[in-house]
Design a protein around this motif. Structure first.
Motif: not given
Length: 453
Positions: A133-137, A187-190, A160-168, A256-260
């Protein structure tokens, strides 16, 4: 024996202290560590018990690193740490010696192992179950060594959450008071396709047992994965972990998938950069002066000739174009799936090395104004800035490694040849008739010659 959670807290506490580049040696050699060790039941035996089993590893960091993965006795390891501390507290010429790199490394190696042995939920060894559901690194690049500058980035938090929300969030070292200063937030969404690709490969990898080994001269990472049922799994390791899954590097996948491309993730982003595209442009201008002038106003004619060689990773193509004249051009294009990528991978992607050395022509070099030859090489990297090299197309004007590069390109092209329609060995043979016999060899009797047809 003390509670495992208490021993784990002790190990984590002193790891942080030994990794702190600003710590005063007094804090390490004073009674504080001894008090902790005693309260946990560790024995100070001058390292005899640990030395009997592991030899020089009781005091030598190189030997300790060699055998540390085989150490599984918590109390024995704790007593070795206590005894090593006692040496610097009591026997060393100066307690400040504990700050020397090899001595810090010994304690960090031993304490890392102690932490791994005492916290089953944060050892890097758990096995994931269910869907993510969620990955925090949390990636921290701090290690013992020179003190970072106040503006040096030392830690990153990525969710990274399963619905595509990204917090960095990223943090810089700050004033060195143990509190990092927040540097940036995003904060963005992929796209969901990208999310599923990340989640699928992470689920596949972390649902199996893996031992993420610790080393002492890099930072570390801690990853918390929460499944769809709310169960939490914690993994950790050193910030140099190359973790491939199904042919894909997980850290590179996230970048690559986050473009960061600046993300530390779990490998520290310390791999050589990747060459994505090389464009070699060659230009020759030749002025031809005939014996008899064309006219009073035309002294010579100009032949403007150019070539372009393009190797592109994204399209997996190699393209060679010749512009022979305004009305004449030749184009050859090779699409070789994985072949062009493999060719580019074999190059030294280090921007400081690839096409870096150019002898250059001396100031008194004589240039022929009637026949000028120039080149430009443009290199696009995955992470780093574009590199452009230009000069005269001659031995001293070209990079030292140009010859080997262009020979490899020719070998690549030559492998595929010019096709079969030009080959007489293919078209000069008639089809065999139904009842026709073909003699492949003949041996004549009585010492005759052996003829192979």
């Amino acid at each position: 024996m003390a509670e495992l959670r208490d021993i784990h807290a002790f190990a984590v506490k002193w790891i942080d202290k030994f990794k702190n580049p600003e710590i005063n040696y007094i804090e390490l050699v004073d009674h504080y560590m001894a008090d902790d060790c005693s309260s946990l039941g560790f024995e100070m035996d001058c390292g005899h018990a640990f030395g009997e089993k592991y030899g020089k590893a009781a005091s030598n960091v190189a030997e300790l690193k060699r055998i540390i993965d085989s150490v599984d006795d918590i109390m024995l390891l704790g007593s070795a740490i206590y005894s090593q501390w006692r040496y610097f507290n009591h026997w060393a010429y100066s307690g400040a010696e504990i700050l020397e790199p090899d001595n810090r490394a010994w304690f960090i190696t031993a304490l890392d192992r102690l932490a791994a042995l005492t916290d089953e939920n944060a050892t890097g060894f758990p096995v994931l179950s269910g869907k993510i559901q969620r990955i925090k690194i949390c990636s921290n690049s701090i290690c013992y060594g020179p003190r970072p500058l106040p503006e040096d980035e030392v830690e990153q938090h990525l969710t990274l959450t399963r619905d595509g929300r990204i917090f960095f969030a990223s943090y810089v070292y700050g004033e060195g008071n143990g509190k990092y200063r927040k540097n940036s937030i995003r904060r963005f969404k992929i796209d969901q396709t990208k999310v599923e690709r990340i989640m699928t490969l992470f689920e596949k990898h972390f649902s199996e047992y893996h031992d993420y080994r610790f080393v002492t001269d890099v930072g570390d990472w801690k990853m918390e994965i929460t499944n769809t049922e709310g169960k939490r799994f914690v993994f950790c390791g050193s910030l140099c972990a190359d973790i491939p899954e199904s042919g894909t590097d997980l850290s590179e996948l996230v970048r690559d998938e986050l473009g960061m491309q600046n993300l530390l993730v779990i490998d520290g982003n310390n791999k050589p950069d990747t060459v994505m595209r090389i464009v070699l442009s060659y230009h020759r201008v030749t002025k031809i002066k005939p014996k008899v002038p064309f006219s009073e106003t035309i002294e010579y004619v100009t032949w403007d000739y150019s070539e372009d060689l393009i190797l592109d990773r994204n399209t997996e193509t190699l393209e060679h174009t010749q512009q022979i004249g305004t009305e004449c051009s030749v184009n050859r294009k090779y699409h070789v799936q994985d072949g062009v990528s493999s060719f580019l991978d074999d190059l030294d992607a280090d921007a400081d090395k690839l096409f870096a050395n150019i002898a250059g022509n001396p100031e008194d070099a004589v240039y022929n104004p009637m026949n000028r030859k120039d080149y430009t090489i443009t290199i696009d990297y995955k992470k780093g800035p574009q590199k452009i090299i230009s000069g005269t197309f001659d031995k001293n004007g070209l990079p030292d490694d140009y010859e080997s590069f262009i020979d490899d390109v020719w070998d690549f092209i030559e492998f595929y040849g010019a096709g079969e329609i030009f080959s007489s060995s293919i078209y000069s043979r008639p089809l065999r008739r139904k009842d026709e016999l073909i003699f492949c060899s003949v041996i004549f009797e009585d010492g005759g010659k052996h003829i192979i047809i």
